[in-house]
Design a protein around this motif. Structure first.
Motif, PDB file in Angstrom:
ATOM      1  N   LEU A 234       0.812  -1.225   0.000  1.00  0.00           N
ATOM      2  CA  LEU A 234       0.000   0.000   0.000  1.00  0.00           C
ATOM      3  C   LEU A 234       0.845   1.276   0.000  1.00  0.00           C
ATOM      4  O   LEU A 234       0.555   2.213  -0.732  1.00  0.00           O
ATOM      5  N   LEU A 235       1.893   1.319   0.838  1.00  0.00           N
ATOM      6  CA  LEU A 235       2.711   2.549   0.895  1.00  0.00           C
ATOM      7  C   LEU A 235       3.900   2.510  -0.076  1.00  0.00           C
ATOM      8  O   LEU A 235       4.577   3.510  -0.281  1.00  0.00           O
ATOM      9  N   HIS A 236       4.152   1.321  -0.636  1.00  0.00           N
ATOM     10  CA  HIS A 236       5.223   1.145  -1.649  1.00  0.00           C
ATOM     11  C   HIS A 236       6.623   1.406  -1.108  1.00  0.00           C
ATOM     12  O   HIS A 236       7.490   1.877  -1.842  1.00  0.00           O
ATOM     13  N   PHE A 237       6.854   1.122   0.183  1.00  0.00           N
ATOM     14  CA  PHE A 237       8.214   1.209   0.720  1.00  0.00           C
ATOM     15  C   PHE A 237       9.010   0.009   0.191  1.00  0.00           C
ATOM     16  O   PHE A 237       8.544  -1.134   0.304  1.00  0.00           O
TER      17      PHE A 237
ATOM     18  N   ASP B   6      12.549 -14.725   8.928  1.00  0.00           N
ATOM     19  CA  ASP B   6      11.353 -15.294   9.571  1.00  0.00           C
ATOM     20  C   ASP B   6      10.857 -14.423  10.712  1.00  0.00           C
ATOM     21  O   ASP B   6       9.725 -14.566  11.169  1.00  0.00           O
ATOM     22  N   THR B   7      11.714 -13.535  11.205  1.00  0.00           N
ATOM     23  CA  THR B   7      11.340 -12.770  12.396  1.00  0.00           C
ATOM     24  C   THR B   7      11.367 -11.256  12.191  1.00  0.00           C
ATOM     25  O   THR B   7      10.989 -10.496  13.072  1.00  0.00           O
ATOM     26  N   GLU B   8      11.844 -10.798  11.019  1.00  0.00           N
ATOM     27  CA  GLU B   8      11.977  -9.359  10.821  1.00  0.00           C
ATOM     28  C   GLU B   8      11.821  -8.981   9.351  1.00  0.00           C
ATOM     29  O   GLU B   8      12.198  -9.743   8.463  1.00  0.00           O
ATOM     30  N   ILE B   9      11.259  -7.793   9.124  1.00  0.00           N
ATOM     31  CA  ILE B   9      11.213  -7.249   7.768  1.00  0.00           C
ATOM     32  C   ILE B   9      11.723  -5.819   7.834  1.00  0.00           C
ATOM     33  O   ILE B   9      11.447  -5.092   8.796  1.00  0.00           O
ATOM     34  N   ARG B  10      12.489  -5.441   6.793  1.00  0.00           N
ATOM     35  CA  ARG B  10      13.140  -4.130   6.826  1.00  0.00           C
ATOM     36  C   ARG B  10      12.831  -3.373   5.530  1.00  0.00           C
ATOM     37  O   ARG B  10      13.001  -3.910   4.433  1.00  0.00           O
ATOM     38  N   PHE B  11      12.367  -2.144   5.692  1.00  0.00           N
ATOM     39  CA  PHE B  11      12.028  -1.291   4.546  1.00  0.00           C
ATOM     40  C   PHE B  11      13.006  -0.126   4.475  1.00  0.00           C
ATOM     41  O   PHE B  11      13.614   0.257   5.475  1.00  0.00           O
ATOM     42  N   GLN B  12      13.079   0.464   3.264  1.00  0.00           N
ATOM     43  CA  GLN B  12      13.906   1.658   3.108  1.00  0.00           C
ATOM     44  C   GLN B  12      13.049   2.777   2.501  1.00  0.00           C
ATOM     45  O   GLN B  12      13.030   2.982   1.292  1.00  0.00           O
ATOM     46  N   PRO B  13      12.348   3.527   3.359  1.00  0.00           N
ATOM     47  CA  PRO B  13      11.463   4.594   2.844  1.00  0.00           C
ATOM     48  C   PRO B  13      12.238   5.745   2.202  1.00  0.00           C
ATOM     49  O   PRO B  13      11.698   6.458   1.369  1.00  0.00           O
ATOM     50  N   ALA B  14      13.513   5.932   2.603  1.00  0.00           N
ATOM     51  CA  ALA B  14      14.360   6.994   2.032  1.00  0.00           C
ATOM     52  C   ALA B  14      15.800   6.473   2.098  1.00  0.00           C
ATOM     53  O   ALA B  14      16.089   5.559   2.873  1.00  0.00           O
ATOM     54  N   PRO B  15      16.717   7.037   1.285  1.00  0.00           N
ATOM     55  CA  PRO B  15      18.062   6.462   1.208  1.00  0.00           C
ATOM     56  C   PRO B  15      18.796   6.380   2.551  1.00  0.00           C
ATOM     57  O   PRO B  15      19.580   5.469   2.779  1.00  0.00           O
ATOM     58  N   HIS B  16      18.534   7.326   3.435  1.00  0.00           N
ATOM     59  CA  HIS B  16      19.267   7.377   4.698  1.00  0.00           C
ATOM     60  C   HIS B  16      18.419   6.869   5.867  1.00  0.00           C
ATOM     61  O   HIS B  16      18.699   7.160   7.025  1.00  0.00           O
TER      62      HIS B  16
ATOM     63  N   LEU C 251      17.073  17.584  -0.018  1.00  0.00           N
ATOM     64  CA  LEU C 251      16.973  16.123   0.021  1.00  0.00           C
ATOM     65  C   LEU C 251      16.008  15.696  -1.081  1.00  0.00           C
ATOM     66  O   LEU C 251      14.981  16.348  -1.298  1.00  0.00           O
ATOM     67  N   GLN C 252      16.332  14.635  -1.749  1.00  0.00           N
ATOM     68  CA  GLN C 252      15.487  14.114  -2.818  1.00  0.00           C
ATOM     69  C   GLN C 252      14.283  13.396  -2.207  1.00  0.00           C
ATOM     70  O   GLN C 252      14.466  12.473  -1.411  1.00  0.00           O
ATOM     71  N   PRO C 253      13.049  13.792  -2.557  1.00  0.00           N
ATOM     72  CA  PRO C 253      11.891  13.041  -2.047  1.00  0.00           C
ATOM     73  C   PRO C 253      11.958  11.594  -2.545  1.00  0.00           C
ATOM     74  O   PRO C 253      12.339  11.356  -3.685  1.00  0.00           O
ATOM     75  N   SER C 254      11.575  10.668  -1.671  1.00  0.00           N
ATOM     76  CA  SER C 254      11.774   9.257  -1.992  1.00  0.00           C
ATOM     77  C   SER C 254      10.464   8.489  -2.103  1.00  0.00           C
ATOM     78  O   SER C 254       9.567   8.650  -1.276  1.00  0.00           O
ATOM     79  N   GLY C 255      10.366   7.641  -3.114  1.00  0.00           N
ATOM     80  CA  GLY C 255       9.234   6.719  -3.255  1.00  0.00           C
ATOM     81  C   GLY C 255       7.937   7.421  -3.600  1.00  0.00           C
ATOM     82  O   GLY C 255       7.890   8.614  -3.854  1.00  0.00           O
ATOM     83  N   GLU C 256       6.859   6.614  -3.595  1.00  0.00           N
ATOM     84  CA  GLU C 256       5.539   7.113  -3.985  1.00  0.00           C
ATOM     85  C   GLU C 256       5.018   8.178  -3.021  1.00  0.00           C
ATOM     86  O   GLU C 256       4.210   9.017  -3.390  1.00  0.00           O
TER      87      GLU C 256
END
Ligand SMILES: [Fe+2]
Length: 263
Positions: free
Chosen positions: A25-28, A35-45, A126-131
């Motif tokens: 939905l948020l397109h991160f 199995d125990t963790e998920i990691r997203f990168q909403p912005a480069p830093h 800063l460059q806006p990131s993602g949708e």
């Protein structure tokens, strides 16, 4: 000293649920999943991760900054994903006051998310990131017993600057990072959500090794134990896990962004 929020780890009772919300939905972008963790990168830093916890959740509050010129477009994207925006008691969902606009919504675990924008922020730094055109993670909420005591500890440890000094609310600011220090008695707007201290780990970016040494000395003189592993400093304050890490986020950025306390 502190440049930005580099990572935030929250807990979830469903990793697939987190993936559906933040990725579908948020397109991160997803950068890691076990199995125990998920990691997203909403912005480069910035990374945002969720660790599975087999226990009742205490929802966190976090806010992403987006460019003022993109705010309406970002809200449109969120609504097109059929994510309900939370309403104020008078029914409105967008708050627009004095050059600051924001909306709130919740993820599947009940974490309270906010999209916020400020007209004073210089665009193009800063460059806006993602949708969602995310610039950075602006706010992480920390509900505590004593706002006054905790904000003073943060100032002594990290030389954070304070804004809106109220007995039950304060912003403690380092670079683009704004801790929202609230009393457990004060509820989160706009839905009067109880401010229970969430289980979280927040990683603060710093730009120089000297800052790490300064914080280590400060922790020592406060009698707070810490762990230094692989160039990262770990410690716990008021039940919240903190980490300090040297990153390449330029410490001149907050001033270029025109953040009031960095000018
Ligand atoms: Fe907020």
């Amino acid at each position: 000293m502190i440049t930005h929020f580099s990572q935030l780890q929250l807990t979830t009772v469903s990793l697939p649920g987190v993936r559906q919300f933040y990725h579908d939905l948020l397109h991160f972008p997803v950068i890691a999943q076990t199995d125990t963790e998920i990691r997203f990168q909403p912005a480069p830093h910035l990374t945002l991760s969720f660790r599975e916890a087999l226990e009742p959740l205490r929802p966190a509050h976090l806010a992403f900054e987006v460019p003022y010129s993109q705010f309406d477009h970002v809200i449109d994207r969120i609504q097109r994903s059929h994510i309900p925006l939370l309403a104020w008691p008078d029914g409105r969902t967008v708050d627009d006051f004095g050059g600051r606009k924001n909306v709130y919504f919740r993820d599947g675990d009940g974490h309270l998310l906010e999209i916020i924008t400020h007209s004073y922020i210089t665009e193009g730094i800063l460059q806006p990131s993602g949708e969602l055109n995310i610039l950075y993670l602006r706010e992480v909420g920390l509900p505590v017993e004593s706002v006054v005591q905790f904000r003073e500890t943060l100032v002594r440890l990290f030389s954070l600057k304070l804004d809106r000094l109220e007995d039950d609310f304060t912003f403690a600011i380092g670079g683009t990072a704004h801790f929202v220090i609230v009393s457990k008695q004060r509820r989160w707007i706009p839905i009067a959500m109880a401010a229970l201290p969430p289980s979280l780990q927040v990683t603060l970016g710093i730009s120089r090794l000297e800052c790490m040494e300064t914080v280590m000395n400060n922790l020592k003189s406060e009698g707070i134990s810490y762990d230094f592993q692989e160039d990262q400093l770990y410690f716990t304050l008021n039940g919240f896990d903190f980490c300090l890490k040297i990153t390449d986020f330029d410490d001149g950025i907050p001033k270029l962004l025109n953040l009031p306390l960095s000018r």
